[in-house]
Design a protein around this motif. Structure first.
Motif, PDB file in Angstrom:
ATOM      1  N   PRO A 194      23.338  42.816 -29.618  1.00 26.50           N
ATOM      2  CA  PRO A 194      24.204  43.640 -28.762  1.00 26.50           C
ATOM      3  C   PRO A 194      25.363  42.858 -28.144  1.00 26.50           C
ATOM      4  O   PRO A 194      26.493  43.361 -28.077  1.00 26.50           O
ATOM      5  N   ILE A 195      25.084  41.633 -27.698  1.00 28.88           N
ATOM      6  CA  ILE A 195      26.140  40.813 -27.094  1.00 28.88           C
ATOM      7  C   ILE A 195      27.216  40.489 -28.122  1.00 28.88           C
ATOM      8  O   ILE A 195      28.424  40.611 -27.855  1.00 28.88           O
ATOM      9  N   LEU A 196      26.800  40.077 -29.298  1.00 26.22           N
ATOM     10  CA  LEU A 196      27.763  39.722 -30.335  1.00 26.22           C
ATOM     11  C   LEU A 196      28.528  40.942 -30.827  1.00 26.22           C
ATOM     12  O   LEU A 196      29.727  40.853 -31.129  1.00 26.22           O
ATOM     13  N   ALA A 197      27.858  42.087 -30.921  1.00 23.51           N
ATOM     14  CA  ALA A 197      28.541  43.303 -31.372  1.00 23.51           C
ATOM     15  C   ALA A 197      29.636  43.701 -30.390  1.00 23.51           C
ATOM     16  O   ALA A 197      30.757  44.041 -30.794  1.00 23.51           O
ATOM     17  N   GLN A 198      29.321  43.636 -29.100  1.00 22.31           N
ATOM     18  CA  GLN A 198      30.317  43.988 -28.087  1.00 22.31           C
ATOM     19  C   GLN A 198      31.479  42.994 -28.087  1.00 22.31           C
ATOM     20  O   GLN A 198      32.653  43.389 -28.017  1.00 22.31           O
ATOM     21  N   GLN A 256      17.930  47.182 -35.483  1.00 23.96           N
ATOM     22  CA  GLN A 256      17.208  47.755 -34.352  1.00 23.96           C
ATOM     23  C   GLN A 256      18.005  47.633 -33.054  1.00 23.96           C
ATOM     24  O   GLN A 256      18.174  48.611 -32.318  1.00 23.96           O
ATOM     25  N   TYR A 257      18.509  46.436 -32.782  1.00 30.28           N
ATOM     26  CA  TYR A 257      19.144  46.204 -31.486  1.00 30.28           C
ATOM     27  C   TYR A 257      20.671  46.260 -31.544  1.00 30.28           C
ATOM     28  O   TYR A 257      21.309  46.580 -30.538  1.00 30.28           O
ATOM     29  N   GLY A 258      21.234  45.942 -32.683  1.00 28.91           N
ATOM     30  CA  GLY A 258      22.690  45.962 -32.790  1.00 28.91           C
ATOM     31  C   GLY A 258      23.262  47.296 -33.225  1.00 28.91           C
ATOM     32  O   GLY A 258      24.451  47.567 -33.011  1.00 28.91           O
ATOM     33  N   VAL A 259      22.422  48.146 -33.842  1.00 29.36           N
ATOM     34  CA  VAL A 259      22.871  49.467 -34.289  1.00 29.36           C
ATOM     35  C   VAL A 259      22.216  50.563 -33.454  1.00 29.36           C
ATOM     36  O   VAL A 259      22.889  51.327 -32.755  1.00 29.36           O
ATOM     37  N   LEU A 260      20.901  50.649 -33.520  1.00 30.40           N
ATOM     38  CA  LEU A 260      20.200  51.776 -32.904  1.00 30.40           C
ATOM     39  C   LEU A 260      20.246  51.732 -31.381  1.00 30.40           C
ATOM     40  O   LEU A 260      20.275  52.787 -30.736  1.00 30.40           O
ATOM     41  N   VAL A 261      20.238  50.540 -30.798  1.00 26.95           N
ATOM     42  CA  VAL A 261      20.290  50.422 -29.338  1.00 26.95           C
ATOM     43  C   VAL A 261      21.730  50.319 -28.850  1.00 26.95           C
ATOM     44  O   VAL A 261      22.201  51.149 -28.072  1.00 26.95           O
ATOM     45  N   TRP A 262      22.443  49.292 -29.314  1.00 30.27           N
ATOM     46  CA  TRP A 262      23.812  49.097 -28.849  1.00 30.27           C
ATOM     47  C   TRP A 262      24.733  50.221 -29.325  1.00 30.27           C
ATOM     48  O   TRP A 262      25.692  50.587 -28.632  1.00 30.27           O
ATOM     49  N   GLY A 263      24.454  50.795 -30.492  1.00 31.84           N
ATOM     50  CA  GLY A 263      25.283  51.887 -31.002  1.00 31.84           C
ATOM     51  C   GLY A 263      25.296  53.079 -30.063  1.00 31.84           C
ATOM     52  O   GLY A 263      26.321  53.768 -29.916  1.00 31.84           O
ATOM     53  N   GLN A 264      24.169  53.343 -29.405  1.00 31.51           N
ATOM     54  CA  GLN A 264      24.123  54.420 -28.417  1.00 31.51           C
ATOM     55  C   GLN A 264      25.056  54.133 -27.241  1.00 31.51           C
ATOM     56  O   GLN A 264      25.723  55.029 -26.720  1.00 31.51           O
ATOM     57  N   SER A 265      25.096  52.880 -26.817  1.00 32.88           N
ATOM     58  CA  SER A 265      26.004  52.500 -25.734  1.00 32.88           C
ATOM     59  C   SER A 265      27.458  52.652 -26.160  1.00 32.88           C
ATOM     60  O   SER A 265      28.308  53.093 -25.370  1.00 32.88           O
ATOM     61  N   PHE A 266      27.735  52.337 -27.410  1.00 32.44           N
ATOM     62  CA  PHE A 266      29.104  52.426 -27.910  1.00 32.44           C
ATOM     63  C   PHE A 266      29.607  53.869 -27.904  1.00 32.44           C
ATOM     64  O   PHE A 266      30.711  54.159 -27.415  1.00 32.44           O
TER      65      PHE A 266
END
Length: 300
Positions: A207-211, A75-85
């Motif tokens: 999101p923080i860890l993904a970035q 939810q937060y590492g793909v669908l949310v942060w993925g949009q930012s990426f």
């Protein structure tokens, strides 16, 4: 509105109704005996009640918090942060909106079939399969996405379709898995604590860890997704192991909600369990009828 309409037509479980009646009777008795001062003391003991729930069900809470690692990270590492990426990669706002919309459509379209599958083979099976799918598919899908993150068709295929399927697998039924970990008397408190801890840790940090992982490796986010799937799968398998040793009880809603009876290390179930449940239900109804008749005779 559809959800509210449907929920109002779903009957409450017998365990819940029985617990509700006991609580009403207890509240009525305490009100008569203790009055206002007693009710104030009861409200003040809420913290003690939470501590008691945590103390008696902490193992199940850990299993529940770990089991939602997959949906929280997706939810937060793909669908949310993925949009930012993909935004920073150069994809336009309209294209990002279409990708996200397509992802949600895929997840909604698969929700009913996955829910049907959970009814057929068990919530635990679907939760475990979803976690393993994320563990195995996280890195390949991310590798596909980051190879060309500003190409609309490429992102639609990887983020929209690929992660949409994974999102539906890991996000449709894990909440039912957590609910079934706890008995009716403590379910509201225990589920609230378990779910919020899981989503706070795994979803909040995703999101923080993904970035940050991008600095270590281009495949960093994909590895993070795989770790989330591993944590969920490990939590479920740990729960099954502890249950096989008689240390925890995973099912409090149905006797066999997680796996079919052909998994020998879980226990019996299937038609025999259903028959026993029906027999117990018939016996309970007969007992209730006898009690009602005796009450009527006494009243007369």
């Amino acid at each position: 509105l559809v959800a509210v309409w449907g929920r109002r037509r779903v009957p409450e479980s017998g365990m819940f109704l029985e617990q509700q009646q006991e609580e009403r009777a207890s509240t009525s008795d305490e009100s008569n005996e203790l009055g206002i001062a007693g009710r104030q003391v009861k409200r003040q003991s809420a913290t003690a009640q939470v501590k008691a729930v945590v103390g008696s069900h902490w193992v199940n809470m850990i299993i529940g918090a770990g089991s939602v690692a997959s949906p929280a990270i997706v939810q937060y590492g793909v669908l949310v942060w993925g949009q930012s990426f993909v935004k920073h990669a150069g994809m336009t706002a309209n294209e990002r909106m279409l990708v996200d919309l397509f992802t949600r459509i895929v997840m909604i379209a698969l929700a009913m079939p996955i829910a049907w599958l959970a009814d057929r083979v068990g919530v635990g099976w679907v939760t475990l399969v979803g976690a393993l799918s994320l563990m195995l598919g996280g890195v390949p899908l991310w590798s596909m996405l980051q190879r060309d993150p500003d190409d609309f068709k490429h992102v639609l295929l990887s983020l929209g379709l690929g992660f949409g399927i994974l999102g539906s697998l890991v996000g449709t039924v894990p909440f039912f898995f957590v609910v079934e970990l706890f008995p009716t008397s403590v379910r509201n408190t225990a589920v609230g604590i378990s779910l919020n801890i899981g989503y706070t840790i795994f979803g909040g940090l995703a999101p923080i860890l993904a970035q940050a992982s991008l600095e270590a490796s281009p495949l960093g986010p994909g590895i993070l997704y795989a770790i989330g799937g591993f944590i969920s799968a490990l939590s479920i398998l740990l729960g099954l192991f502890l249950q096989s040793r008689g240390l925890v009880q995973l099912a409090h809603v149905r006797k066999e909600p997680h796996f079919e009876s052909y998994c020998g290390f879980v226990g019996g179930g299937g038609k025999e369990t259903n028959a026993n449940n029906e027999s117990e239900s018939d016996a309970s109804q007969a007992s209730a009828a006898e009690t009602s008749a005796e009450t009527d005779e006494f009243g007369a």
